[in-house]
Design a protein around this motif. Structure first.
Motif, mmCIF file in Angstrom:
data_model
loop_
_atom_site.group_PDB
_atom_site.id
_atom_site.type_symbol
_atom_site.label_atom_id
_atom_site.label_comp_id
_atom_site.label_asym_id
_atom_site.label_seq_id
_atom_site.Cartn_x
_atom_site.Cartn_y
_atom_site.Cartn_z
ATOM 1 N N THR A 119 5.317 -3.703 6.769
ATOM 2 C CA THR A 119 6.592 -3.018 7.167
ATOM 3 C C THR A 119 6.885 -2.220 6.013
ATOM 4 O O THR A 119 6.725 -2.269 4.997
ATOM 5 N N GLN A 120 7.360 -0.993 6.612
ATOM 6 C CA GLN A 120 7.671 0.146 5.528
ATOM 7 C C GLN A 120 8.905 -0.207 4.548
ATOM 8 O O GLN A 120 10.167 -0.458 5.085
ATOM 9 N N VAL A 121 8.806 -0.155 3.325
ATOM 10 C CA VAL A 121 9.988 0.014 2.408
ATOM 11 C C VAL A 121 9.940 1.261 1.661
ATOM 12 O O VAL A 121 8.906 1.710 1.128
ATOM 13 N N THR A 122 11.205 1.815 1.757
ATOM 14 C CA THR A 122 11.257 3.228 1.357
ATOM 15 C C THR A 122 12.480 2.968 0.171
ATOM 16 O O THR A 122 13.518 2.709 0.608
ATOM 17 N N VAL A 123 12.401 3.515 -0.962
ATOM 18 C CA VAL A 123 13.194 3.290 -2.054
ATOM 19 C C VAL A 123 13.642 4.752 -2.508
ATOM 20 O O VAL A 123 12.777 5.355 -3.170
ATOM 21 N N SER A 124 14.798 5.101 -1.978
ATOM 22 C CA SER A 124 15.294 6.465 -2.461
ATOM 23 C C SER A 124 16.552 6.805 -2.279
ATOM 24 O O SER A 124 17.519 6.005 -1.679
ATOM 25 N N ALA A 125 17.253 7.810 -3.202
ATOM 26 C CA ALA A 125 18.407 7.876 -3.211
ATOM 27 C C ALA A 125 18.954 8.870 -2.202
ATOM 28 O O ALA A 125 20.052 9.094 -1.684
ATOM 29 N N LYS A 127 -2.552 5.594 -3.046
ATOM 30 C CA LYS A 127 -2.907 4.329 -4.086
ATOM 31 C C LYS A 127 -3.686 3.364 -3.313
ATOM 32 O O LYS A 127 -3.758 3.311 -2.230
ATOM 33 N N GLU A 128 -4.253 2.627 -4.086
ATOM 34 C CA GLU A 128 -4.989 1.375 -3.484
ATOM 35 C C GLU A 128 -3.906 0.292 -3.339
ATOM 36 O O GLU A 128 -3.042 0.146 -3.868
ATOM 37 N N ARG A 129 -4.358 -0.616 -2.412
ATOM 38 C CA ARG A 129 -3.812 -1.900 -2.141
ATOM 39 C C ARG A 129 -3.483 -2.605 -3.352
ATOM 40 O O ARG A 129 -4.334 -2.855 -4.200
ATOM 41 N N GLU A 130 -2.234 -3.152 -3.575
ATOM 42 C CA GLU A 130 -1.740 -3.793 -4.637
ATOM 43 C C GLU A 130 -1.359 -5.288 -4.325
ATOM 44 O O GLU A 130 -0.495 -5.386 -3.382
ATOM 45 N N GLY A 131 -1.905 -6.286 -4.984
ATOM 46 C CA GLY A 131 -1.363 -7.646 -4.722
ATOM 47 C C GLY A 131 0.116 -7.572 -5.501
ATOM 48 O O GLY A 131 0.159 -7.566 -6.704
ATOM 49 N N VAL A 132 1.343 -7.954 -4.713
ATOM 50 C CA VAL A 132 2.512 -8.301 -5.031
ATOM 51 C C VAL A 132 2.733 -9.508 -5.801
ATOM 52 O O VAL A 132 3.116 -9.864 -6.622
ATOM 53 N N GLY A 133 2.083 -10.715 -4.971
ATOM 54 C CA GLY A 133 2.347 -11.982 -5.322
ATOM 55 C C GLY A 133 1.818 -12.737 -4.299
ATOM 56 O O GLY A 133 1.326 -12.615 -3.155
ATOM 57 N N CYS A 134 1.917 -14.386 -4.339
ATOM 58 C CA CYS A 134 1.188 -15.061 -3.513
ATOM 59 C C CYS A 134 1.989 -16.657 -3.873
ATOM 60 O O CYS A 134 2.384 -16.725 -4.785
ATOM 61 N N ASN A 187 16.511 -4.931 -7.183
ATOM 62 C CA ASN A 187 16.624 -4.261 -8.131
ATOM 63 C C ASN A 187 15.178 -3.163 -8.039
ATOM 64 O O ASN A 187 14.523 -2.877 -8.757
ATOM 65 N N LEU A 188 15.295 -2.708 -6.837
ATOM 66 C CA LEU A 188 13.907 -1.946 -6.139
ATOM 67 C C LEU A 188 14.097 -0.507 -6.824
ATOM 68 O O LEU A 188 15.026 0.071 -7.289
ATOM 69 N N ARG A 189 12.891 -0.300 -7.058
ATOM 70 C CA ARG A 189 12.726 1.274 -7.902
ATOM 71 C C ARG A 189 11.826 1.985 -6.802
ATOM 72 O O ARG A 189 11.365 1.789 -5.869
ATOM 73 N N PRO A 190 11.799 3.537 -6.940
ATOM 74 C CA PRO A 190 11.277 4.452 -6.129
ATOM 75 C C PRO A 190 9.814 4.188 -6.052
ATOM 76 O O PRO A 190 9.176 4.346 -5.102
ATOM 77 N N GLU A 191 9.145 3.596 -7.256
ATOM 78 C CA GLU A 191 7.901 3.292 -7.139
ATOM 79 C C GLU A 191 7.469 1.831 -6.296
ATOM 80 O O GLU A 191 6.188 1.822 -6.260
ATOM 81 N N ASP A 192 8.511 1.314 -5.947
ATOM 82 C CA ASP A 192 8.165 0.105 -5.157
ATOM 83 C C ASP A 192 7.869 0.659 -3.473
ATOM 84 O O ASP A 192 7.688 -0.140 -2.513
ATOM 85 N N THR A 193 8.058 2.014 -3.333
ATOM 86 C CA THR A 193 7.969 2.502 -1.863
ATOM 87 C C THR A 193 6.565 2.265 -1.471
ATOM 88 O O THR A 193 5.844 2.735 -2.246
ATOM 89 N N ALA A 194 6.463 1.465 -0.393
ATOM 90 C CA ALA A 194 4.948 1.336 0.206
ATOM 91 C C ALA A 194 5.205 0.360 1.406
ATOM 92 O O ALA A 194 6.264 0.117 1.708
ATOM 93 N N LEU A 221 0.926 -1.271 -0.062
ATOM 94 C CA LEU A 221 -0.027 0.026 -0.021
ATOM 95 C C LEU A 221 0.952 1.192 0.022
ATOM 96 O O LEU A 221 1.649 1.463 0.848
ATOM 97 N N ALA A 222 0.761 1.919 -1.059
ATOM 98 C CA ALA A 222 1.475 3.218 -1.124
ATOM 99 C C ALA A 222 0.968 4.422 -0.872
ATOM 100 O O ALA A 222 -0.530 4.401 -1.214
#
Length: 132
Positions: A126-132, A43-50, A85-92, A39-40
């Protein structure tokens, strides 16, 4: 009472990796379909995988395939989300969830196909933040 707990989040630079862990009290995760969601802000909650309840199959969202993997360690009662290969848009905020049903006070696994089930036991995230 079933409780799931995620850990492993943090701040990482773009291109970096993190491994999130999901453990539980009250159930043995290896018997249940387990999903990862995020959840970012805004944005709406997004399924990552299962991963299916029999561990025969894992599924990942199209936007994530090739970068993330899901695995289990049943001996440790853990499910992992390896993120590369995390991207800023993976922040959530990332959540794990189990799919089962209650009968009385006991929580049972039903359908083992994680793409068909409704996840109804959630961790706190758990919070993930992808940032330079």
């Amino acid at each position: 009472q079933v409780q799931l707990v995620e850990s492993g989040g943090g701040l990482v630079q773009p291109g970096g990796s993190l491994r999130l862990s999901c453990t539980a009290t009250g159930i043995t995760l290896g018997y249940y379909p387990i999903g990862w969601f995020r959840l970012a802000p805004g944005k709406e909650r997004e399924g990552v995988g299962c991963v299916s309840g029999d561990s025969a199959n894992t599924y990942l969202a199209d936007s994530i395939t090739g970068r993330f993997t899901i695995s289990r360690d049943n001996a440790k009662n853990m499910v992992y989300l390896q993120m590369n290969n995390l991207r800023p848009e993976d922040t959530a905020t990332y959540f794990c969830a189990a799919a089962g049903y209650y009968s009385g006070s006991r929580y049972y696994a039903g359908d083992l196909n994680c793409q068909r089930v409704s996840f109804n036991s959630w961790g706190q995230g758990t919070q993930v933040t992808v940032s330079a």
